[in-house]
Structure formats: C-alpha cells, structure tokens
Motif scaffolding. Structure first.
Motif, mmCIF file in Angstrom:
data_model
loop_
_atom_site.group_PDB
_atom_site.id
_atom_site.type_symbol
_atom_site.label_atom_id
_atom_site.label_comp_id
_atom_site.label_asym_id
_atom_site.label_seq_id
_atom_site.Cartn_x
_atom_site.Cartn_y
_atom_site.Cartn_z
ATOM 1 N N GLU A 183 -7.163 5.593 -7.207
ATOM 2 C CA GLU A 183 -6.171 4.559 -6.981
ATOM 3 C C GLU A 183 -6.830 3.273 -6.505
ATOM 4 O O GLU A 183 -7.980 3.274 -6.098
ATOM 5 N N GLU A 184 -6.080 2.222 -6.552
ATOM 6 C CA GLU A 184 -6.648 0.906 -6.266
ATOM 7 C C GLU A 184 -7.152 0.834 -4.825
ATOM 8 O O GLU A 184 -6.607 1.446 -3.919
ATOM 9 N N GLN A 185 -8.221 0.067 -4.692
ATOM 10 C CA GLN A 185 -8.833 -0.035 -3.372
ATOM 11 C C GLN A 185 -8.625 -1.432 -2.810
ATOM 12 O O GLN A 185 -9.524 -2.241 -2.758
ATOM 13 N N GLN B 30 0.264 12.583 1.642
ATOM 14 C CA GLN B 30 -1.068 13.173 1.526
ATOM 15 C C GLN B 30 -1.481 13.869 2.809
ATOM 16 O O GLN B 30 -2.138 14.911 2.771
ATOM 17 N N THR C 61 2.064 9.795 5.759
ATOM 18 C CA THR C 61 1.935 9.820 4.303
ATOM 19 C C THR C 61 2.052 11.253 3.781
ATOM 20 O O THR C 61 1.703 12.211 4.484
ATOM 21 N N TRP D 88 0.777 -1.244 0.000
ATOM 22 C CA TRP D 88 0.000 0.000 0.000
ATOM 23 C C TRP D 88 0.812 1.300 0.000
ATOM 24 O O TRP D 88 0.247 2.371 0.110
ATOM 25 N N GLU E 120 4.243 3.697 -1.477
ATOM 26 C CA GLU E 120 5.331 3.943 -2.433
ATOM 27 C C GLU E 120 6.301 4.910 -1.776
ATOM 28 O O GLU E 120 5.983 5.500 -0.746
ATOM 29 N N ASP F 84 -9.374 10.317 -5.695
ATOM 30 C CA ASP F 84 -8.241 9.555 -6.200
ATOM 31 C C ASP F 84 -8.731 8.221 -6.711
ATOM 32 O O ASP F 84 -9.432 7.489 -6.022
ATOM 33 N N HIS G 228 4.524 7.729 0.200
ATOM 34 C CA HIS G 228 3.368 8.103 -0.610
ATOM 35 C C HIS G 228 2.400 6.936 -0.540
ATOM 36 O O HIS G 228 2.722 5.819 -0.926
ATOM 37 N N SER G 229 1.198 7.205 -0.043
ATOM 38 C CA SER G 229 0.257 6.115 0.190
ATOM 39 C C SER G 229 -0.678 5.951 -1.000
ATOM 40 O O SER G 229 -0.975 6.907 -1.707
ATOM 41 N N THR G 230 -1.122 4.729 -1.227
ATOM 42 C CA THR G 230 -2.143 4.510 -2.255
ATOM 43 C C THR G 230 -3.525 4.602 -1.639
ATOM 44 O O THR G 230 -4.508 4.269 -2.265
#
Lengths: 365, 413
Positions: A312-314, A201, A199, A144, A146, A310, A181-183
């Motif tokens: 991004e993948e969940q 964010q 994070t 989860w 980066e 966002d 950096h969080s997803t």
C-alpha cells in the motif's frame, strides 16, 4: 587629558578635542569648540572592547573617544558601569551565566515544561480539545484510513467487552472507540477528543481479546492523562526555546533537535500509558502477557518494514496524534521505532513482570 | 540582524578622508585615524566591523539567561544591547554608528505583537470564519506595520551624531506594497492545492492547473515585491537633511531570481548523480545502529544544501544590486559581497552551530555581519560637504517594528 572627537549633532563634522573630566564636570576644548557639561546630565554608552565610548550630551551633541584613560577618569568621577555590563565583560562571570543557563534549560526540559503543559491542559476548555481531536480525525481519515472491514458484530463485541471493564481507581474517563482499516498497517492511537482509533490490522494481528483489551487500556491511559495535548504543548515549548537559543537557523533545521528532544517526552507518556493498562488489566484480572506478545510481534513486523508485505501507499503519516510509535509515516515510524527500541524491550519486560507479580498465568486467566 | 546593521550602515563622510593608496584604518584599531589634509574624492571608504565573537558571546549568554529568567521581559533590553553592539562596532571613515532604541518602547511593541499573534492563533480555534477575518485584518495592517518598523529603525540609528529618518508613510506603503497581499493569496492557493491534491485523486490536468497557476503567480510577484520593498525602503530614507536615492530597476531582481531558480534545477543534476553513486554506502550506513539518525540528518542536510546555496546566491546578488544602485547626495555605494564566500560562511556556521549545540551562534552572527558590512564601501563623489542634521523630532513608537519582527515580514535580504 583625553583625546576625543566632538560632534555637535547638527552636522557630521568631526572636531578633534581634548577632554577633561573633573569633579563631575565634563569639559572639552578644541579648535573652535569650548564647552562644559555636568557628567550627571551626560548619557554614557556602555563599554565595548573595540568600539569607542560615546558620551551623549543633553543638547544632541556627542563625544566619541577610544582613549584608554577615559575609563579611569570616568570611574574617578563616580561613574558606575551597569551591573549587566560588568557581567558581560568578565569571562568567569559570563561562564557562570552559561552554566546557569544550561542548568535552567535542562531543568526546564526535565520538569518545567511537563509541569507547565500539565497546568495548561487543565485549563483548556473541553470544546477546544474536541475541535482539535475532530480535526485530527478528519485529517487522518482523509489521508490514511478507510472504513473498517471488520465484522460489525465483532466490533460491537469488542466495544462491549472493553466497556464492561472497570477503569482503574474508579475513574470514569469518557472515550469513543472507532475501528478503521488503515493504509499503514497495525496501529492504535488516542486523540484529544477522547476518540480511540484501532485498526483492523491490529485486531487481526492480536488474535487474542486480552491483547486488544490491553492496547485499549493503554490508549485509554493516553486519554485519561491527556497526553495528546500535553505533548503538543511540550513540543511547542521546546520549539520556542530552541528558536530563542539558536535563532534564525532555518525552521527546518530547528525541527531536528525539537524532534529528538520530543522523544523523551514520548517515552515518558508511553510508560505512563503502559502503567495505566497494567492497572486496568489487573483490576479486571486480565493477563498482560498477550499484550506483551502483541508488542513483540509488532516490533518484529517493523524490523522487516521494507520487506513490505503490504504494497500500500507509503504516505507521510499524521504527526499530530499520539499513541504507539507506529502512527506516523514510514520514515518517521522507523526512526522513532529504532530510537525507542530499548524502551520497547523495557515495556515488554515490564508487562510480563506485571503478570508474574500477580501470579496470573500467562496464557490463561 | 545582519540587515539591520547594513540598513543602518548608510553613511556620511566628513570633509576629511584617507589619502590615495593609504590603507584604511585596521579593524580593531581603537583610535580613529586623524583627518588627512590631502583629499582624494575617488578613494572608496570601506566599512569596517570591529566586533569579535568572544565579546559578543558573553553578551549573548547574559542576554539569554536574563531573558529566560524574566520570562521574556528582558528581551527588549537584550535587543537594544545587541543592536548597540553591532552598530557601535560598525564604522566608516573613522566614525561609528549608534543605536538609540528605547527598551520600554520595544517592550510595549513586543506586547502588542504578542497579542496579535495570540489573536491569530486563538481565532483558529474559534472558527474558520474568524480566522480568515483576523488573517485579512493582519494582511491589511501589514504595510502600515512595515512603514512603522522602518521608521522606528531609522529614527533610532545615527552616524556621527546625525540621525537617519524614514519618510515613508502608511499610505505610500499601501500603494507600493499592495502586491504582498496578492502574493500571500497565491501562497495560500498553492498550499491549498497541495493539501487537496494529497487527499483526493483528481485528474492530472487539475493538479497541473491548480499547482502551476499559483506557482506562476509567485514567480511573477516575488521578485517584483522584493524590488518594490527595497525601493520603498531606500527611496524614503534620509540621513539628516540629505535624501537617499535608489535607481535600481525590477528587471535586475527578475534576472537574479530566475538565475537562482535555474541553479536550483542545475544543482539537482550533480545531486542526483551523487545520490546514485552513493546509494550502496547510504544503504549500508542506514542499516547500522544509528541508521535512523543518519537517514534523518541526510534528509535534512540534502534539502538544506539547496536552500543554503540559493540563499547565499540571492543574498549576495541582491545586497550588491541594492547598494550599487543607492546614492546619497552625490556619493554612491559599492557592494562586493560574493556568493561563494557567503555560502562558505553559512555552511560552516551551520555545522559549527550544530556541533556546539547552539553555542557557536554568537560567533556565527559576528562572522556573517562582519562579511556583509565589510563588503560595503562608500564612494565619495567629489568634495564632501558636511551632512546637516534634520532637527525635526522623530520619536516613533516601537509597536510597528516589533510586530513586524514577530510576523517575519521584515524581509532579510
């Protein structure tokens, strides 16, 4: 005279017999059977409502009898039922047991388990804590997180700023601050190895160093009080007890009450970490209102979770680490968020109130 | 628990049986029926269960309280009381079963099991190499543990004063159950492949290969392993001097499992339609104040519905298959457990346990045991002779049984 069946232990042939118990002697007579044994040498099975009593004789034979007069005769010959059996037979007594059981479970949940987890954590070798934390971090990084996209200078500045703060009560809790950096959006959490993950964010959302420092103080509180490991132990304890009570109702379903019961512990820890942040910020004369405002902003962003700014993948989030309510998966996150909503309002109010008491102006200081 | 009763519920009728057309003695009637002089060899003897939920509830509460108060030590005594309750309330042809397990032996076994579990968990924290080594050792002793567990259970069960025995040796267990480590390997490979395909993004072919191969391996081994386990269990059992005989074959297990998987796929079609039709209602409910609870329950229950369905199917079919292919002497068994009835029992039990916060548990246990026991009957195959006891002393330690229970290798089907 008692109707019974005699089995000699060498075959299943059933002999109808008449039983006499007198002066501590068990005597039986039937077709081809005539025996007597001392009652003290006979093993009497416990009394059940719908099953026959079984008298086991020393040589392997046994007597089965459902005759109601057997009870009185046994009692007259000095046979006493074990206390547990009397307890099980009487409704008022077993209801007392039920009440005690419930009281015990509630007290254990309220005080026993937290105390036990705390005691246990004191005896956990640091190497084990480090290993658990390292593994969790590796897992989170793989799934989860980066590498941070934050400017290295900004990172260094925040690290220095936080390192420059006094910890409350002169504590010297070792920690390591990591940026990622969080997803999964704004987030911060503490791991058992003393690593605090923040994070990008969250830093961006905060827009204010005071808020970031407040959050870091909160996470340091988790590290100082070793919440991560304590919660792990407490969840384990709750799971074991639920399994004991409910038994083989599949583990998937037993996870629901475990999860619900874990919520209170989670909120207790959040409260404790908030208090730590308040102590730390006040010791350094930093306002807490910016942190409260950050929480408000995060709460608002969760409320519009599905608007998905966002794309991004969940994925499912890591479940092991603790921290704020948003480090877990989208689903669990929104569940947890909603369930702790009142506590969210409560903590924001408390953070703001802390400023009021000290007379620190909300925006300045 | 249910399987314990049924496992023990292998019987020996005496010379006297009920006459044709006569109803078997009603459940709850305390006095065994008098032997009837007119003998009919063809009349099946139904197993009866006389336990009641309310009585078992009181035993359960006291057991639970004492177990918690003694930090688990009492659990050995609780186990003996629980099994005695279930055994002594199970009867066939008017005679009941009995359980003789010694609590001290069980306690010792539980301590051994606890040490094994602790070693297993601690080894994970020391190093992966040690963890794998401990895992391999546990796998290696598993067949032996199983053999011990069966032996303890059987040696401590009796009917009409005659004990059961289990002849299966450790060595035989290794020969028959060697398939289990293979299965565990496949499961491990499967878990590993799931874990790795989550964190990395390899080609689709790789995912298919790494997920499909263990899946096929499982499909090939699970029914076979189950078959071998049941054969091992039933072929090496004795009642007194009379041996049990099992003449089932593996193809039946494969067919049953294949059907269960087929139902799983078929069941997803109406489930999908239902989800599609109720999507709007679902969204509405999920938005309410307790929406989080609703979504959680919905997720868990829908996943569980499938499990419940398949479980009831497998449970009933395998119980029937196993017992319809088991004989003792010239007598055979007849099992008529219904999947629909079992599904109903499991589903309502689950709901009631949930709504009573676990208090319904003992009632649920009794309901399930009653159905499973009463779906079984013994068909005498001609004039019944008395079963003779094997007076050889068979006192075995409880270590194997308890370790087996804790590691959940005592497969309940």
């Amino acid at each position: 005279m008692i109707d019974a069946y005699f089995f000699d232990g060498s075959s299943t042939r059933r002999h109808a017999v008449q039983l006499f118990i007198h002066k501590g002697i068990v005597a039986m007579s039937g077709e081809g059977v005539r025996r007597s044994v001392r009652l003290s040498k006979v093993q009497v099975s416990e009394r059940l409502e719908h099953a026959p009593r079984i008298l086991r004789l020393p040589d392997g034979g046994h007597i089965e009898s459902s005759d109601p007069s057997l009870e009185k005769t046994l009692r007259r010959n000095g046979y006493r039922e074990p206390r547990v059996v009397r307890w099980q037979r009487k409704w008022p007594l077993s209801l007392c047991a039920l009440v005690s059981l419930l009281a015990l479970l509630i007290a254990g949940y309220q005080w026993g388990l937290p105390w036990a987890a705390d005691t246990l954590v004191q005896n956990v070798p640091p190497a084990m804590e480090k290993r658990i934390g390292d593994e969790q971090l590796a897992l989170i990084d793989a799934g989860w997180m980066e590498a941070s996209r934050l400017d290295p200078q900004e990172q260094a500045r925040l690290r220095q700023l936080f390192a420059g703060l006094k910890q409350p009560r002169g504590e010297q809790t070792p920690y390591r601050l990591e940026f990622r950096h969080s997803t999964m959006g704004p987030n911060a959490f503490a791991l058992p190895n003393g690593v605090i993950v923040m994070t990008d964010q969250l830093v961006k959302l905060a827009k204010d160093d005071k808020a970031v420092l407040g959050v870091l103080g909160h996470e340091l509180g988790h590290v100082q009080r070793r919440h991560s490991l304590r919660r792990l132990f407490q969840a384990l304890g709750v799971g074991v007890v639920i399994n004991l009570v409910v038994g083989d109702v599949s583990s998937a379903l037993a996870a629901v009450p475990t999860f619900l019961l874990d919520q209170k512990y989670s909120r207790d820890f959040e409260r404790e970490a908030d208090q730590y942040a308040i102590d730390m910020m006040q010791a350094n004369g930093i306002a807490l209102t910016p942190m409260a405002e950050l929480f408000e902003k995060m709460a608002a962003s969760h409320a519009h979770d599905d608007d998905a700014e966002d794309d991004e993948e969940q994925e499912d989030g890591p479940t092991a680490p603790n921290g704020k309510q948003d480090e877990e998966s989208r689903l669990v996150k929104s569940i947890e968020y909603l369930s702790s909503h009142p506590s969210d309002e409560e903590r924001i109010a408390r953070l703001k109130a802390a400023d009021g008491q000290r007379g620190v102006p909300g925006a300045g200081g | 628990m249910a399987e314990l009763t049924i496992e023990g519920a292998t019987t020996a009728p005496t010379l006297a049986t009920e006459g044709r057309g006569q109803p078997p003695p009603a459940a709850g009637q305390p006095r065994p029926a008098r032997p009837q002089p007119d003998f009919d060899p063809a009349a099946p003897q139904a197993f009866q269960f006389t336990g009641t939920g309310s009585e078992y509830f009181r035993i359960w509460v006291v057991n639970l309280l004492l177990t918690i108060l003694t930090a688990g030590i009492y659990s050995a005594w609780a186990k003996v009381r629980r099994l005695q309750y279930l055994y002594r309330n199970t009867r066939v042809n008017g005679t009941v079963f009995d359980y003789h397990g010694n609590p001290i032996a069980i306690l010792k076994g539980r301590i051994v099991a606890l040490v094994l579990v602790a070693a297993y968990h601690i080894s994970f924290d020391i190093s992966p190499v040690v963890a794998i080594a401990v895992g391999v050792v546990l796998c290696a002793v598993m067949p032996w543990l199983l053999a011990r567990a069966f032996r303890f259970k059987m040696a401590n069960s009796s009917y009409g004063g005659v004990h059961f025995h289990f002849r299966g040796t450790g060595g035989e267990a290794y020969r028959k159950l060697v398939i289990f480590p293979v299965m565990l390997g496949a499961i491990g490979l499967f878990a590993w492949s799931v874990a790795t395909s989550f964190s990395r993004n390899p080609g689709i072919g790789f995912i298919v290969l790494v997920a499909l191969v263990p899946m096929l391996a499982l499909a090939a081994t699970v029914p076979l392993a189950h078959y071998f386990l049941k054969r091992y269990q039933h072929e090496h059992a004795d009642f007194g001097t009379t041996a049990f005989y099992f003449h089932g074959n593996a193809s039946g297990f494969f067919k049953t499992y294949a059907k269960a998987v087929g139902f799983l796929f078929l069941g997803s079609i109406p489930a999908g339609i239902f989800a599609f039709l109720t999507a709007r209602v679902y969204a509405l409910l999920a938005d309410t104040l307790f929406g989080w609870l609703f979504t959680l329950l919905y997720g868990v229950l829908s996943a569980y519905a499938f499990y419940l369905f398949v479980r009831a199917y497998l449970e009933s079919r395998i119980q029937n298959m196993v017992w319809n292919h088991t004989e003792i002497g010239q007598h055979r068994f007849e099992s008529k457990a219904g999947a629909r009835k079992l599904l109903w029992i499991h589903a309502t039990n689950l709901l009631l346990i949930t709504f009573t916060l676990g208090l319904y548990k003992p009632f649920a246990t009794i309901r399930l045991v009653r159905y499973r026991v009463e779906s079984l009957s013994l068909v005498p195959g001609g004039p019944l002779e008395d079963f003779m006891a094997d007076r050889m002393d068979d006192r075995v330690g409880a270590a194997g049984q308890e370790a087996g229970d804790l590691f959940d290798i005592d497969i309940a089907l």
